[in-house]
Motif scaffolding. Structure first.
Motif, PDB file in Angstrom:
ATOM      1  N   GLU A  93       0.846  -1.193   0.000  1.00  0.00           N
ATOM      2  CA  GLU A  93       0.000   0.000   0.000  1.00  0.00           C
ATOM      3  C   GLU A  93       0.881   1.242   0.000  1.00  0.00           C
ATOM      4  N   GLU A  94       0.369   2.290  -0.638  1.00  0.00           N
ATOM      5  CA  GLU A  94       1.034   3.584  -0.642  1.00  0.00           C
ATOM      6  C   GLU A  94       0.168   4.586   0.091  1.00  0.00           C
ATOM      7  N   GLY A  95       0.820   5.502   0.786  1.00  0.00           N
ATOM      8  CA  GLY A  95       0.106   6.559   1.486  1.00  0.00           C
ATOM      9  C   GLY A  95       0.743   7.897   1.181  1.00  0.00           C
ATOM     10  N   LYS A  96      -0.069   8.950   1.256  1.00  0.00           N
ATOM     11  CA  LYS A  96       0.441  10.275   0.938  1.00  0.00           C
ATOM     12  C   LYS A  96      -0.200  11.281   1.873  1.00  0.00           C
ATOM     13  N   TYR A  97       0.606  12.200   2.331  1.00  0.00           N
ATOM     14  CA  TYR A  97       0.097  13.344   3.064  1.00  0.00           C
ATOM     15  C   TYR A  97       1.041  14.504   2.798  1.00  0.00           C
ATOM     16  N   SER A  98       0.508  15.591   2.280  1.00  0.00           N
ATOM     17  CA  SER A  98       1.283  16.772   1.961  1.00  0.00           C
ATOM     18  C   SER A  98       2.463  16.389   1.056  1.00  0.00           C
ATOM     19  N   GLY A  99       3.696  16.619   1.466  1.00  0.00           N
ATOM     20  CA  GLY A  99       4.853  16.306   0.621  1.00  0.00           C
ATOM     21  C   GLY A  99       5.464  14.944   0.907  1.00  0.00           C
ATOM     22  N   ALA A 100       4.893  14.214   1.860  1.00  0.00           N
ATOM     23  CA  ALA A 100       5.464  12.918   2.235  1.00  0.00           C
ATOM     24  C   ALA A 100       4.705  11.792   1.560  1.00  0.00           C
ATOM     25  N   LYS A 101       5.447  10.836   1.012  1.00  0.00           N
ATOM     26  CA  LYS A 101       4.863   9.634   0.414  1.00  0.00           C
ATOM     27  C   LYS A 101       5.532   8.438   1.065  1.00  0.00           C
ATOM     28  N   VAL A 102       4.738   7.426   1.424  1.00  0.00           N
ATOM     29  CA  VAL A 102       5.302   6.218   2.032  1.00  0.00           C
ATOM     30  C   VAL A 102       4.834   5.008   1.246  1.00  0.00           C
TER      31      VAL A 102
END
Length: 175
Positions: A93-102
């Motif tokens: 799974e990928e997650g994103k918040y503002s400028g951060a991607k995990v």
């Protein structure tokens, strides 16, 4: 002037021993006024039961201990449940918040938690023992924690998929 100290300390709450809280980051802010300098602190805290429940919170106060306590109280209000299968995640799974991607990927038993800083605190609080994780973009602890929670909140195991579709568990894998 802001100074981030990344401390991954782990404490067990005395009244609620089911939750373990981890301090992800402490920030010190200095406000200069005519009367002198005023210091205030912000703390990001992640709590979890190591059985699939996890939450995060931000606390701000004029003392470090008060900021940590406020962050812990806020984290108890933001709890989510994550499916953990045999110590790892059910799927990538990928997650994103503002400028951060995990990016989170399940791993074989014995791999360990291959993640850095803020993501490690979240994943260990959930109870994941084997995972490969990568942080892309911003390394700001606030954004990384929120992006990790975004990815974990999108996780579903086979039982949840079968229940949502209204079919038997065997039919989830067959199409």
């Amino acid at each position: 002037m802001s100074n981030n100290a990344n401390n991954n300390t782990e404490r067990v709450n005395a009244p609620e021993s089911e939750f373990v809280d981890r301090l992800v980051s402490i920030g010190r802010v200095t406000k200069v006024t005519k009367g002198g300098r005023t210091f205030s602190f912000s703390a990001i805290v992640v709590i979890g039961d190591k059985k699939g429940k996890v939450g995060y919170g931000l606390g701000k106060a004029s003392e470090v201990t008060a900021a940590i306590q406020k962050g812990t109280d806020d984290a108890k209000k933001n709890m989510i449940t994550v499916p953990v299968l045999h110590g790892t995640l059910p799927h990538e799974e990928e997650g994103k918040y503002s400028g951060a991607k995990v990016f989170l990927k399940p791993a074989a038993p014995g791999t360990g938690v291959l993640a850095g800083g803020a993501m490690r605190a979240v994943l260990e609080s959930v109870g994941v023992t084997d995972v490969i994780a990568k942080c892309k973009g911003s390394s700001n602890p606030h954004s990384v924690v929120k992006a990790t929670f975004n990815a974990l909140s999108k996780m579903h195991d086979a039982y949840q998929i079968a229940q949502l579709r209204g079919i038997k568990l065997e039919n989830v894998f067959n199409g």
